[in-house]
Motif scaffolding. Structure first.
Motif, PDB file in Angstrom:
ATOM      1  N   GLU A  98       9.864   5.608   2.582  1.00  8.67           N
ATOM      2  CA  GLU A  98      11.005   4.720   1.883  1.00  8.67           C
ATOM      3  C   GLU A  98      10.587   4.349   0.570  1.00  8.67           C
ATOM      4  OE1 GLU A  98       8.007   1.609   1.873  1.00  8.67           O
ATOM      5  OE2 GLU A  98       8.179   3.440   2.800  1.00  8.67           O
ATOM      6  N   GLY A  99       9.487   4.922  -0.095  1.00 12.54           N
ATOM      7  CA  GLY A  99       9.111   4.534  -1.398  1.00 12.54           C
ATOM      8  C   GLY A  99       7.813   4.030  -1.617  1.00 12.54           C
ATOM      9  N   ARG A 100       6.943   3.374  -0.285  1.00 11.18           N
ATOM     10  CA  ARG A 100       5.688   3.011  -0.315  1.00 11.18           C
ATOM     11  C   ARG A 100       5.225   3.775   0.714  1.00 11.18           C
ATOM     12  NH1 ARG A 100       3.674  -3.470   0.851  1.00 11.18           N
ATOM     13  NH2 ARG A 100       1.601  -2.729   1.116  1.00 11.18           N
ATOM     14  N   PHE A 101       5.582   3.484   1.970  1.00 13.50           N
ATOM     15  CA  PHE A 101       4.663   4.295   2.959  1.00 13.50           C
ATOM     16  C   PHE A 101       5.252   5.685   3.228  1.00 13.50           C
ATOM     17  CE2 PHE A 101       5.039  -0.420   3.968  1.00 13.50           C
ATOM     18  CZ  PHE A 101       3.582  -0.680   4.095  1.00 13.50           C
ATOM     19  N   LEU A 102       4.123   6.507   3.622  1.00 11.63           N
ATOM     20  CA  LEU A 102       4.556   7.699   4.050  1.00 11.63           C
ATOM     21  C   LEU A 102       4.376   7.940   5.477  1.00 11.63           C
ATOM     22  CD1 LEU A 102       2.630   8.009   1.115  1.00 11.63           C
ATOM     23  CD2 LEU A 102       4.257  10.090   1.073  1.00 11.63           C
ATOM     24  N   ASP A 114      -0.312   4.207   3.256  1.00 10.37           N
ATOM     25  CA  ASP A 114       0.188   3.312   2.480  1.00 10.37           C
ATOM     26  C   ASP A 114      -0.403   3.578   1.053  1.00 10.37           C
ATOM     27  OD1 ASP A 114       1.079   1.043   0.769  1.00 10.37           O
ATOM     28  OD2 ASP A 114      -0.013  -0.233   2.146  1.00 10.37           O
ATOM     29  N   SER A 115       0.941   4.152   0.209  1.00  9.85           N
ATOM     30  CA  SER A 115       0.500   4.670  -1.081  1.00  9.85           C
ATOM     31  C   SER A 115      -0.148   3.531  -2.017  1.00  9.85           C
ATOM     32  CB  SER A 115       1.970   5.462  -1.649  1.00  9.85           C
ATOM     33  OG  SER A 115       2.734   4.237  -1.913  1.00  9.85           O
ATOM     34  N   GLY A 116       0.310   2.524  -1.834  1.00 10.71           N
ATOM     35  CA  GLY A 116      -0.199   1.183  -2.579  1.00 10.71           C
ATOM     36  C   GLY A 116       0.613   1.058  -4.021  1.00 10.71           C
ATOM     37  N   VAL A 117       1.810   1.685  -3.881  1.00 11.50           N
ATOM     38  CA  VAL A 117       2.708   1.288  -5.043  1.00 11.50           C
ATOM     39  C   VAL A 117       4.196   1.218  -4.434  1.00 11.50           C
ATOM     40  CG1 VAL A 117       1.454   2.445  -6.894  1.00 11.50           C
ATOM     41  CG2 VAL A 117       2.704   3.910  -5.531  1.00 11.50           C
ATOM     42  N   LEU A 175       3.492  -3.733   9.182  1.00 11.07           N
ATOM     43  CA  LEU A 175       3.111  -2.716   8.545  1.00 11.07           C
ATOM     44  C   LEU A 175       2.524  -2.838   7.151  1.00 11.07           C
ATOM     45  CD1 LEU A 175       2.668   0.352   9.341  1.00 11.07           C
ATOM     46  CD2 LEU A 175       4.939   0.556   8.215  1.00 11.07           C
ATOM     47  N   LYS A 176       3.352  -3.807   6.326  1.00 13.19           N
ATOM     48  CA  LYS A 176       3.128  -4.357   5.088  1.00 13.19           C
ATOM     49  C   LYS A 176       1.908  -5.203   4.890  1.00 13.19           C
ATOM     50  CE  LYS A 176       7.883  -4.750   3.947  1.00 13.19           C
ATOM     51  NZ  LYS A 176       9.107  -5.518   3.458  1.00 13.19           N
ATOM     52  N   LYS A 177       1.373  -5.508   6.157  1.00 10.38           N
ATOM     53  CA  LYS A 177      -0.281  -6.178   6.029  1.00 10.38           C
ATOM     54  C   LYS A 177      -1.340  -5.177   6.558  1.00 10.38           C
ATOM     55  CE  LYS A 177       2.056 -10.625   7.203  1.00 10.38           C
ATOM     56  NZ  LYS A 177       2.361 -11.934   8.296  1.00 10.38           N
TER      57      LYS A 177
END
Length: 414
Positions: A98-102, A114-117, A175-177
């Motif tokens: 979705e643009g951050r997680f893969l 988590d790509s971190g960006v 997930l964001k955490k």
């Protein structure tokens, strides 16, 4: 329903690849987040998309994150063109983001990275962040995973063929955490199904019953809509689309709740769309068929338009709704730019990924990803990533030669 507890801190640390911003460290690195960055991230935690450990940027930290045939995760910074290795996972068959997680899928599990960006949309403006990248762990299930992800969340259907499957919705806030937590896991006797997140829950497209079930975050059914033979799902700035044999179902959510609307195909058109793609968040999506034709679904107007590219195409994506530009990958490996308004072919490149498409083991992972200015294409056999400019006749703006076969890729930071 089964709910999985968060991964332990030990498991996360062992599997993580930490980096500050876009300076990645290998997965066995002991790197930790910068204390000042953590403090800044906590200060930014005011509803603008920040998390502890993140720092806000003046511009998006756009990257191409690719997974090699050996499972190594590579992170190419599109600003300074430097590449780092985030870590290693088992070789994957599919990749969704979705643009951050893969979410890298293979039989029986999905690796979550988590790509971190990332970019946070604040309606009239955007906020851009970077934080430590890490490999969070694996979501396990019985069968082949089918992942649907957007900024609304993540749904996974583990398809176990005649034995049915498991529908899973992940807790996106967890997930964001850094925690992999299941909101629900439901057993379905329905191969070919999928799970699409919506606000407050999910749509379960049940191929067995021929209907879409809208459920809440616990998996409890709220209402249904007909949908025979579901295939493909995408989120737009209007609602969430699920493809069906006779058209699509659009889930539109507002303060009053969510409604399910049917958008049937017009009579006399080509075969149905089997997948959808567009520039993230835009209202018009391109639907690939199994022929030279493609559909455009305008979710604002609830209307379909069909065009024929004049040659077999293997990928197609809608770039925007202003000039109605469509970019497609032809079966010979060339990229064509088509007017979505007229169906006229505007330009065509030379074959860029012919060798990759000729190799069945690589062809399934070759993809087109569009953002506001550019479209990206991976070429595993050619060990290349391409940046194209659709507004300039599909010109190859940059070519990135890489030292691995980018079997799967996504744009992160957007």
């Amino acid at each position: 329903m089964r709910t999985r507890a968060p991964l332990s801190l030990i498991a996360l640390t062992a599997g993580a690849a930490l980096l500050a911003g876009c300076q990645a460290a290998p997965s066995d690195s002991a790197a930790t987040p910068d204390a000042d960055a953590t403090a800044r991230g906590e200060a930014l935690g005011d509803g603008h998309g920040a998390i502890a450990g993140a720092r806000e940027l003046a511009e998006p930290a756009l990257h191409l994150t690719s997974i090699g045939t050996d499972g190594a995760v590579h992170h190419l910074d599109l600003i300074d063109e430097q590449s780092e290795v985030l870590g290693d996972i088992a070789p994957a068959d599919t990749l969704d983001s979705e643009g951050r997680f893969l979410f890298a899928g293979r039989e029986g599990e999905v690796s979550i990275i988590d790509s971190g960006v990332w970019t946070w949309n604040h309606i009239d403006h955007f906020h851009y962040y970077e934080a430590p990248s890490r490999i969070l762990g694996e979501l396990e299930g019985s069968g082949t995973p089918r992942t649907v992800t957007s900024d609304l969340g993540v749904g996974v259907y583990f398809d176990d063929g005649d034995r049915g499957g498991e529908a899973v919705l992940l807790d996106f806030d967890a997930l964001k955490k850094g925690d992999i937590v299941e909101s629900f896991r439901l057993d379905l006797d329905a191969p070919g199904s999928l799970v699409a997140p919506i606000p407050g829950g999910a749509l379960i497209a049940d191929a067995g019953s021929g209907e879409i079930r809208r459920v809440d975050a616990s998996g409890s059914e709220l209402d249904t809509a007909p949908c025979v033979d579901p295939a493909g799902s995408i989120a737009t700035n209007v609602g969430v689309v699920i493809g069906c044999a006779d058209g699509a179902v659009l889930a539109v959510s507002d303060a009053a709740g969510t409604t399910l609307e049917s958008i049937p195909y017009p009579a006399g058109g080509p075969s149905r769309a089997v997948s959808f793609a567009n520039r993230e968040g835009r209202p018009t999506v391109a639907g690939r068929t199994e022929s030279s034709a493609f559909w455009l679904l305008d979710t604002r107007e609830r209307s379909w338009t069909a065009h024929d590219a004049g040659q077999p195409i293997v990928r197609v994506t809608a770039v925007d709704d202003a000039d109605e530009t469509v970019v497609a990958l032809a079966a010979d490996g060339s990229v064509i730019v088509v007017s979505g308004a007229t169906g006229q072919q505007l330009s065509r490149t030379e074959p860029l990924v012919a060798a990759s498409l000729a190799d069945p083991a690589l062809a399934a992972g070759v993809d087109l990803v569009a953002d506001q200015r550019r479209t990206y294409l991976n070429a595993p056999a050619e060990r290349t990533l391409f940046e194209l400019d659709p507004a300039d006749g599909g010109r190859v703006a940059r070519t990135f030669a890489v030292d691995h076969a980018p079997a799967l890729f996504a744009e992160t930071g957007r």
